[in-house]
Write a protein that holds these residues in place. Sequence first.
Motif, PDB file in Angstrom:
ATOM      1  N   ASN A  87      -3.472  -4.477  -6.242  1.00  0.00           N
ATOM      2  CA  ASN A  87      -4.164  -5.607  -5.261  1.00  0.00           C
ATOM      3  C   ASN A  87      -2.801  -6.179  -5.040  1.00  0.00           C
ATOM      4  OD1 ASN A  87      -6.204  -6.224  -3.787  1.00  0.00           O
ATOM      5  ND2 ASN A  87      -7.027  -8.321  -5.327  1.00  0.00           N
ATOM      6  N   ILE A  88      -3.447  -6.892  -4.183  1.00  0.00           N
ATOM      7  CA  ILE A  88      -2.362  -7.798  -3.364  1.00  0.00           C
ATOM      8  C   ILE A  88      -3.337  -8.731  -2.557  1.00  0.00           C
ATOM      9  CG2 ILE A  88      -1.581  -6.779  -1.078  1.00  0.00           C
ATOM     10  CD1 ILE A  88       0.852  -8.033  -1.315  1.00  0.00           C
ATOM     11  N   LEU A  89      -2.579 -10.173  -3.966  1.00  0.00           N
ATOM     12  CA  LEU A  89      -3.902 -10.624  -2.983  1.00  0.00           C
ATOM     13  C   LEU A  89      -2.801 -12.151  -2.156  1.00  0.00           C
ATOM     14  CD1 LEU A  89      -4.679 -12.628  -6.294  1.00  0.00           C
ATOM     15  CD2 LEU A  89      -5.830 -10.777  -4.791  1.00  0.00           C
ATOM     16  N   GLU A  90      -2.930 -12.562  -0.679  1.00  0.00           N
ATOM     17  CA  GLU A  90      -2.639 -13.514   0.066  1.00  0.00           C
ATOM     18  C   GLU A  90      -3.160 -14.441  -0.026  1.00  0.00           C
ATOM     19  OE1 GLU A  90      -1.020 -12.291   2.509  1.00  0.00           O
ATOM     20  OE2 GLU A  90      -1.772 -10.627   2.518  1.00  0.00           O
ATOM     21  N   ASP A  91      -4.312 -14.806  -0.711  1.00  0.00           N
ATOM     22  CA  ASP A  91      -4.132 -16.053  -1.404  1.00  0.00           C
ATOM     23  C   ASP A  91      -4.268 -16.730  -2.509  1.00  0.00           C
ATOM     24  OD1 ASP A  91      -4.421 -19.127  -2.074  1.00  0.00           O
ATOM     25  OD2 ASP A  91      -6.134 -19.258  -0.045  1.00  0.00           O
ATOM     26  N   TYR A  92      -3.441 -16.296  -3.867  1.00  0.00           N
ATOM     27  CA  TYR A  92      -3.764 -16.940  -5.356  1.00  0.00           C
ATOM     28  C   TYR A  92      -4.932 -17.863  -5.654  1.00  0.00           C
ATOM     29  CZ  TYR A  92      -0.332 -19.968  -5.234  1.00  0.00           C
ATOM     30  OH  TYR A  92       1.210 -20.627  -4.467  1.00  0.00           O
ATOM     31  N   ASN A  93      -4.932 -19.038  -4.510  1.00  0.00           N
ATOM     32  CA  ASN A  93      -5.830 -20.095  -5.430  1.00  0.00           C
ATOM     33  C   ASN A  93      -7.005 -19.218  -5.453  1.00  0.00           C
ATOM     34  OD1 ASN A  93      -4.281 -21.880  -4.892  1.00  0.00           O
ATOM     35  ND2 ASN A  93      -4.063 -21.326  -3.003  1.00  0.00           N
ATOM     36  N   ILE A  94      -7.436 -18.340  -4.943  1.00  0.00           N
ATOM     37  CA  ILE A  94      -8.916 -17.861  -5.394  1.00  0.00           C
ATOM     38  C   ILE A  94      -9.230 -17.239  -7.059  1.00  0.00           C
ATOM     39  CG2 ILE A  94      -9.431 -16.657  -3.134  1.00  0.00           C
ATOM     40  CD1 ILE A  94      -8.795 -13.507  -3.690  1.00  0.00           C
ATOM     41  N   ILE A  95      -8.112 -17.267  -7.189  1.00  0.00           N
ATOM     42  CA  ILE A  95      -7.204 -17.048  -8.948  1.00  0.00           C
ATOM     43  C   ILE A  95      -8.462 -17.892  -9.537  1.00  0.00           C
ATOM     44  CG2 ILE A  95      -6.761 -16.931 -10.987  1.00  0.00           C
ATOM     45  CD1 ILE A  95      -4.092 -14.714  -9.167  1.00  0.00           C
ATOM     46  N   PHE A  96      -8.572 -19.144  -9.011  1.00  0.00           N
ATOM     47  CA  PHE A  96      -7.984 -20.822  -9.958  1.00  0.00           C
ATOM     48  C   PHE A  96     -10.078 -20.963  -8.829  1.00  0.00           C
ATOM     49  CE2 PHE A  96      -3.966 -19.886  -9.191  1.00  0.00           C
ATOM     50  CZ  PHE A  96      -3.512 -19.792 -10.553  1.00  0.00           C
ATOM     51  N   ASP A  97     -10.348 -20.301  -7.834  1.00  0.00           N
ATOM     52  CA  ASP A  97     -12.132 -21.490  -7.401  1.00  0.00           C
ATOM     53  C   ASP A  97     -12.739 -21.004  -8.522  1.00  0.00           C
ATOM     54  OD1 ASP A  97      -9.988 -21.944  -5.246  1.00  0.00           O
ATOM     55  OD2 ASP A  97     -10.875 -20.462  -4.410  1.00  0.00           O
ATOM     56  N   ALA A 136       1.035  -0.945   0.243  1.00  0.00           N
ATOM     57  CA  ALA A 136      -0.085   0.034   0.115  1.00  0.00           C
ATOM     58  C   ALA A 136       0.795   1.042  -0.228  1.00  0.00           C
ATOM     59  CB  ALA A 136      -0.907   0.143   1.108  1.00  0.00           C
ATOM     60  N   ASN A 137       2.284   0.683   0.887  1.00  0.00           N
ATOM     61  CA  ASN A 137       2.845   2.424   0.790  1.00  0.00           C
ATOM     62  C   ASN A 137       3.701   2.569  -0.610  1.00  0.00           C
ATOM     63  OD1 ASN A 137       4.548   4.219   2.886  1.00  0.00           O
ATOM     64  ND2 ASN A 137       6.142   3.573   1.870  1.00  0.00           N
ATOM     65  N   LEU A 138       3.792   1.479  -1.388  1.00  0.00           N
ATOM     66  CA  LEU A 138       4.186   1.671  -2.799  1.00  0.00           C
ATOM     67  C   LEU A 138       3.542   2.013  -3.999  1.00  0.00           C
ATOM     68  CD1 LEU A 138       7.490  -1.009  -1.962  1.00  0.00           C
ATOM     69  CD2 LEU A 138       7.234   1.279  -1.933  1.00  0.00           C
ATOM     70  N   LEU A 139       2.387   2.597  -3.762  1.00  0.00           N
ATOM     71  CA  LEU A 139       1.504   2.844  -4.827  1.00  0.00           C
ATOM     72  C   LEU A 139       1.116   3.913  -5.193  1.00  0.00           C
ATOM     73  CD1 LEU A 139      -1.566   0.068  -4.516  1.00  0.00           C
ATOM     74  CD2 LEU A 139       0.496   0.094  -6.012  1.00  0.00           C
ATOM     75  N   LEU A 140       1.170   4.675  -6.035  1.00  0.00           N
ATOM     76  CA  LEU A 140       1.308   6.183  -6.209  1.00  0.00           C
ATOM     77  C   LEU A 140      -0.423   6.428  -5.508  1.00  0.00           C
ATOM     78  CD1 LEU A 140       2.135   8.207  -7.935  1.00  0.00           C
ATOM     79  CD2 LEU A 140       0.119   7.818  -9.733  1.00  0.00           C
ATOM     80  N   ALA A 141      -0.953   7.817  -5.050  1.00  0.00           N
ATOM     81  CA  ALA A 141      -2.033   7.938  -4.653  1.00  0.00           C
ATOM     82  C   ALA A 141      -3.036   8.013  -5.592  1.00  0.00           C
ATOM     83  CB  ALA A 141      -1.940   9.594  -3.953  1.00  0.00           C
ATOM     84  N   GLY A 142      -3.566   7.346  -5.107  1.00  0.00           N
ATOM     85  CA  GLY A 142      -5.259   7.089  -5.642  1.00  0.00           C
ATOM     86  C   GLY A 142      -5.773   6.303  -6.791  1.00  0.00           C
ATOM     87  N   ASP A 143      -4.020   5.206  -6.204  1.00  0.00           N
ATOM     88  CA  ASP A 143      -4.308   3.645  -7.141  1.00  0.00           C
ATOM     89  C   ASP A 143      -5.109   2.891  -6.384  1.00  0.00           C
ATOM     90  OD1 ASP A 143      -3.760   1.559  -8.642  1.00  0.00           O
ATOM     91  OD2 ASP A 143      -1.415   1.224  -8.132  1.00  0.00           O
ATOM     92  N   VAL A 170       1.176 -15.898  -2.014  1.00  0.00           N
ATOM     93  CA  VAL A 170       0.835 -14.575  -1.837  1.00  0.00           C
ATOM     94  C   VAL A 170       0.959 -14.309  -3.429  1.00  0.00           C
ATOM     95  CG1 VAL A 170       1.573 -11.689  -1.666  1.00  0.00           C
ATOM     96  CG2 VAL A 170       1.268 -13.744   0.407  1.00  0.00           C
ATOM     97  N   ALA A 171       0.493 -12.966  -4.067  1.00  0.00           N
ATOM     98  CA  ALA A 171       0.550 -12.962  -4.699  1.00  0.00           C
ATOM     99  C   ALA A 171       0.387 -11.197  -5.505  1.00  0.00           C
ATOM    100  CB  ALA A 171      -0.217 -13.527  -6.185  1.00  0.00           C
ATOM    101  N   LEU A 172       0.753 -10.910  -6.411  1.00  0.00           N
ATOM    102  CA  LEU A 172       1.109  -9.407  -6.560  1.00  0.00           C
ATOM    103  C   LEU A 172      -0.224  -9.377  -8.390  1.00  0.00           C
ATOM    104  CD1 LEU A 172       4.393  -7.956  -5.809  1.00  0.00           C
ATOM    105  CD2 LEU A 172       2.633  -8.339  -4.304  1.00  0.00           C
ATOM    106  N   GLN A 173      -0.924  -7.837  -8.162  1.00  0.00           N
ATOM    107  CA  GLN A 173      -1.902  -7.774  -9.405  1.00  0.00           C
ATOM    108  C   GLN A 173      -1.615  -6.473  -9.756  1.00  0.00           C
ATOM    109  OE1 GLN A 173      -5.437  -9.950  -9.007  1.00  0.00           O
ATOM    110  NE2 GLN A 173      -4.987 -11.473  -9.578  1.00  0.00           N
TER     111      GLN A 173
END
Length: 482
Positions: A90-100, A79-86, A386-389
């Motif tokens: 998104n950061i996913l704590e469990d990337y398995n939700i992508i495949f559910d 969150a700290n590394l994102l441009l204000a207003g972005d 964890v995965a980053l989007q």
Amino acid sequence: MKNTFKTVSLLFMLALFFNCTKEYEVPDDLVLRDFVWKGLNAYYLHQDQIEDLSDRRFNSDQEINTYLNTFETESDLFANLLLAGDTKSNILEDYNIIFDEAPINQVNGFEFGAILEPGSTENIVAFVYYVLPNSDAELKNLTRGEFFNTVNGTQLTVTNYENLLLNNTSDYTLGMVNFDGITVTPNGKSVTLKKESYDVLPIFLEKVIPVATDNVGYLMYNNNFSGDYITDLNNAFLNIKNQSVNKLIIDFRYNIGSGGFAKNITQIASMINGDFIDEIAIKEEWNTKAQSWFLANQPDSIVTKFPTRLNISTEINSVQLTDVYFILNGNNFSGSSAIELLMNSLKPYINVHIIGNQTIGNNTGSITLYNSEDYNFANRNMSHTVALQPIVLTFLNNSDETYANGFSPNIDLCANEDILNLGVLGERSDPLLDRVLNYISSGNIGNSTCDQDNFEYVCNTVAAQREIDNGVFINQHLPNTN
């Protein structure tokens, strides 16, 4: 003596070599934060605007570690590394939700909206937007444009409608009423509905409407832009093609999808017009250092051309259309990133007509980064999920046009449909469709007379189902940047 000197020199050079090439080991407690920083440093679209992501920010691994240790979690760092207003990254704590797999829908078979009853601050009147084909609601003869104000005999209010209608897992009975914009009058009709499993139809409505000398195809598409429905869309376009359609309306007013993948969008674009095979549909513009690498090493990977096939065995059913009309829905729906990307990819080649309001301007693309040397799934670190989007690029078309400010409509729509005159979907009794058909035949954009009744809207179940739009995703082979 010479031999001794050679031996010492050789040992010194070997020691120097191994010290220089020894891979840095990330401390176990910093693995996730290290992954976040490196992934965003390499590919975040706004990397060059974030001081703490600069390549010159740290002089050593130890300095980076000290910085990473100032954050309690990887999510805090992200969150700290994102441009204000972005709000798209998104950061996913469990990337398995992508495949559910999506859960099987339990529905009563209709979508509705609600307004405050005129003269009341508590009671509401609800109305039917549409009924799902082959559902219990259709079987019970519930129809678009009908009104109701009770459930199981209880008056609907601003405080109870969610529990009575949205959170109710059992059968219920709607008390139907007549409503003229002022007075609510019970009409003696009741409709008892049950919750049931329902497979959403890929295409809600498909037909051809003769208008003067034109054969106008009409598709109402309410689903997302994933690969789940591409084959069904392709079949619908074959039906349209076989009926000599020369203009097309795609009605997105009740669409609940958001991003999807850029590949799917170009496939739909090829269905609309297949005359531009091997022409560029989409260009990608990454952050400065990533763009430089792609241009130097794999320039073809940052352009997507109009395809001819869905897969190795399925050709795209292309219709050679010169005009396509996209219906949005006033303030209730100003388009999604997927719809805007589709519009933009077609604009250099055919006439794109927008019926709605100014679109939102979501022109960025995202990618899923996993914790591996090249950020792909296959080689990911198996110690966490964890995965980053992050957003990583801006989309442009073949004319280098983008749409950060959205698209202006050819026809402005009111904030809401006229609930006293919704008409029948797919028929000219639907005022919105009728207006578009008149525009096609005469060029006349008509007039919008809005908010005559000044209703206060309380609920829209279609809008409530819309996914958070994090932008369109891409698949991309990334270089090893670690």
